[in-house]
Design an enzyme around this catalytic site. Structure first.
Site, PDB file in Angstrom:
ATOM      1  N   ASP A  50       0.819  -1.223   0.000  1.00 23.51           N
ATOM      2  CA  ASP A  50       0.000   0.000   0.000  1.00 23.51           C
ATOM      3  C   ASP A  50       0.852   1.273   0.000  1.00 23.51           C
ATOM      4  O   ASP A  50       0.321   2.373  -0.188  1.00 23.51           O
ATOM      5  CB  ASP A  50      -0.941   0.005   1.214  1.00 23.51           C
ATOM      6  N   LYS A  72      -5.846  -2.866  -7.111  1.00 23.01           N
ATOM      7  CA  LYS A  72      -6.150  -2.145  -5.865  1.00 23.01           C
ATOM      8  C   LYS A  72      -7.322  -1.189  -6.120  1.00 23.01           C
ATOM      9  O   LYS A  72      -8.010  -1.320  -7.128  1.00 23.01           O
ATOM     10  CB  LYS A  72      -4.901  -1.414  -5.372  1.00 23.01           C
TER      11      LYS A  72
END
Ligand code: S3P
Length: 429
Positions: free
Chosen positions: A316, A343
Site C-alpha cells: 500500500d 487495488k
C-alpha cells in the site's frame, strides 16, 4: 465531486503527529468482536469510511455495535449470533470488508447480497469465491462469480488444503475465517508472507492458529472469546509523513503510535536503504501488535530496487515510495508488483499518470514502474481517481511543487485518513 487546492511551495515540515488507527486492524476488531462471545471494547478505532462500512454491514447482520468516534463496544454472540440481513450489504470502497466478510458468511446458513462502489465492482473476487466454493459454499456474482454484486448462501463447510495463487492477506484471511467454521483442519500455503493481523487477532480472542514458515493451519469450530483491543496507528498512513519529512528541506517530524508489525514495515527498510534519516524509538512489543514512535529528518536520497518478498510488506506504500523516488538521485525500479493493478485503482497507471502530470520522470512496466530522479515537480491539475492513497500521495507531492496543484476527487482520502489535511497543515512552517 470534490476539488481541493493543495498547499504548494512549502519550505519545511516540523512537528508531531499521532497517527490514527490501523485500517486493517480496525476492520478485524469489528469482525472478531462480532464473531466472538461477549463484550469487546476497541480503542483508537479508525472511523474512516472503509471501517464504517464494516460496522454498517455487521449491524445489518444483527450485531450490536456502539460507536463513539474512536471507541467501540461490540456485543458478540459467536458465529451463530449472526442473522440473515433484510437488506443488501454495501461495502462501499472496501476490499477488506467484502473479502473477509465472504469468509465469515461462508459458514452461515442464510443468504446475503454484497455490493460496493464502482471501484469494488472492478476488483477480482474469484480469488476468494474460488476457494470458498471448494469448501462447499454457494456463491454467485457478475461474470460467473468474479465481480460484485455477489450473492452467498453459506452452510456446512469442508476444510481445504489451499495454495494461494497470489500473496494476499485478504484472501488468506477469508479462508481462515471460513476455516474457523469448518469441520476439521484447514491448511493454507502462502507464496510470500503477507500481513498477519488475522492470525494475531485469533490468538487475542483466545483462539488457536499455527504458522510454520508459509504454512498456516487452523482447526474449525473454535469458540472465540471477547477481548479488549487497542488499535495501533497505521504505518500506511504514517508513510505519507515519513516521505514528506524525508523530501522537504530542513524538516523533522515525530510520528507517534505507529504499528510496527514486521509484515508491514517494508517501507522503513526501503527508506533506510535509500539513505533516509529515520529512527524507530520507544518500540513496545508487549501488546498483540508491536507499536513505536518514528522520527524522520530530511536527508539526501538515492535510488533503489524494490522487489520480491518485500512487495507484500509495503504494497500500500508503493504510491508514496514512487514519489520518494522522484526525489532520490538515480534510478528506482519497483517490480513484482502486478497486484497494484487490482487495488482501489490500477495503481501502476494512476501513479505514473499523475506524477508525470506534475513533472516527474516515471514510466510504467508490466509489474511495476521505473522512476528517474531527482526531478523538479512543477504542478497542474491532478486527480485521486477516487483512490485515497493516490490523493494523499499527490498532496505530499504538491508541497514540493513550484506551481499551483488542484486535486480532483479529494474526498476519497476519508476512506483511510479523515484527518489527513489537518494533520498535514499542522506541520507546515
Ligand atoms: C489488506 C490487505 C492488502 C492491502 C489492503 C488491506 C488487509 O490487500 O493492500 O489495503 O487488510 O488484509 P491484499 O491482501 O489483497 O494484497
Amino acid at each position: 465531486m470534490s476539488s481541493y487546492k493543495l498547499k504548494n511551495n512549502i519550505t519545511r515540515l516540523v512537528g508531531e503527529v499521532t497517527i490514527p488507527g490501523d485500517k486493517s486492524i480496525s476492520h478485524r476488531s469489528v469482525m472478531f468482536g462480532a464473531i466472538a462471545h461477549g463484550e469487546t471494547r476497541v480503542t483508537n478505532f479508525l472511523p474512516g469510511d472503509d471501517c464504517l462500512s464494516t460496522i454498517s454491514c455487521f449491524r445489518k447482520l444483527g450485531v450490536t455495535i456502539e460507536e463513539n468516534g474512536h471507541e467501540l463496544r461490540i456485543i458478540g454472540k459467536g458465529f451463530d449470533g449472526l442473522v440473515e440481513p433484510n437488506e443488501v450489504l454495501d461495502v462501499g470502497n472496501s476490499g477488506t470488508t467484502i473479502r473477509l466478510l465472504m469468509g465469515i458468511l461462508a459458514g452461515r446458513a442464510f443468504h446475503t447480497s454484497l455490493v460496493g462502489d464502482e471501484s469494488i465492482g472492478k476488483r477480482p473476487m474469484t480469488r476468494v469465491t474460488g476457494p470458498l466454493t471448494a469448501m462447499g459454499v454457494k456463491l454467485d456474482g457478475r461474470k460467473n462469480g468474479s465481480y460484485t454484486p455477489i450473492s452467498i448462501r453459506g452452510g456446512q463447510l469442508q476444510p481445504i488444503h489451499y495454495e494461494l495463487p497470489v500473496a494476499s492477506a485478504q484472501v488468506k484471511s477469508a479462508i481462515i475465517l471460513a476455516g474457523l467454521q469448518a469441520d476439521g483442519e484447514t491448511t493454507i500455503i502462502e507464496p510470500t508472507e503477507t500481513r498477519d493481523h488475522t492470525e494475531r487477532m485469533i490468538r487475542q480472542f483466545g483462539g488457536e492458529i499455527n504458522k510454520d514458515n508459509k504454512t498456516i493451519t487452523v482447526t474449525g469450530r473454535q469458540k472465540l472469546t471477547a477481548s479488549t483491543i487497542f488499535v495501533p496507528g497505521d504505518i500506511s498512513s504514517a508513510a505519507f509523513f515519513l516521505v514528506a519529512g524525508a523530501i522537504l528541506p530542513e524538516s523533522e517530524i515525530v510520528l507517534r503510535n505507529v504499528g510496527l508489525n514486521p509484515t508491514r514495515t517494508g517501507i522503513i527498510e526501503v527508506m533506510k536503504r535509500m539513505g533516509a534519516d529515520l529512527e524507530v524509538v520507544q518500540q513496545n512489543d508487549e501488546s498483540f501488535e508491536p507499536v513505536g514512535d518514528l522520527i524522520i529528518k530530511t536527508s539526501k536520497l538515492k535510488g533503489t530496487i524494490v522487489e520480491g518478498d518485500l512487495i507484500p510488506r509495503l504494497i500500500d506504500e508503493i504510491p508514496i515510495i514512487a514519489l520518494l523516488a522522484t526525489q532520490a538521485e538515480g534510478k528506482t525500479v519497483i517490480k513484482d508488483a502486478e497486484e497494484l493493478k487490482v487495488k482501489e485503482t490500477n495503481r501502476i497507471d494512476t501513479v505514473v499518470q499523475e506524477l508525470r502530470t506534475l513533472g516527474a520522470s516515471i514510466e510504467a512496466t508490466a509489474d511495476g514502474m521505473i522512476i528517474n530522479g531527482k526531478s523538479n515537480l512543477l504542478g497542474g491539475k491532478v486527480s485521486s481517481h477516487g483512490d485515497h492513497r493516490i490523493g494523499m500521495m499527490l498532496a505530499i507531492a504538491a508541497l514540493l511543487c513550484t506551481n499551483e496543484v488542484q486535486l480532483e476527487k479529494s474526498d476519497a482520502i476519508s476512506v483511510s485518513y479523515p484527518n489527513f489535511f489537518p494533520h498535514l497543515n499542522s506541520l507546515i512552517r
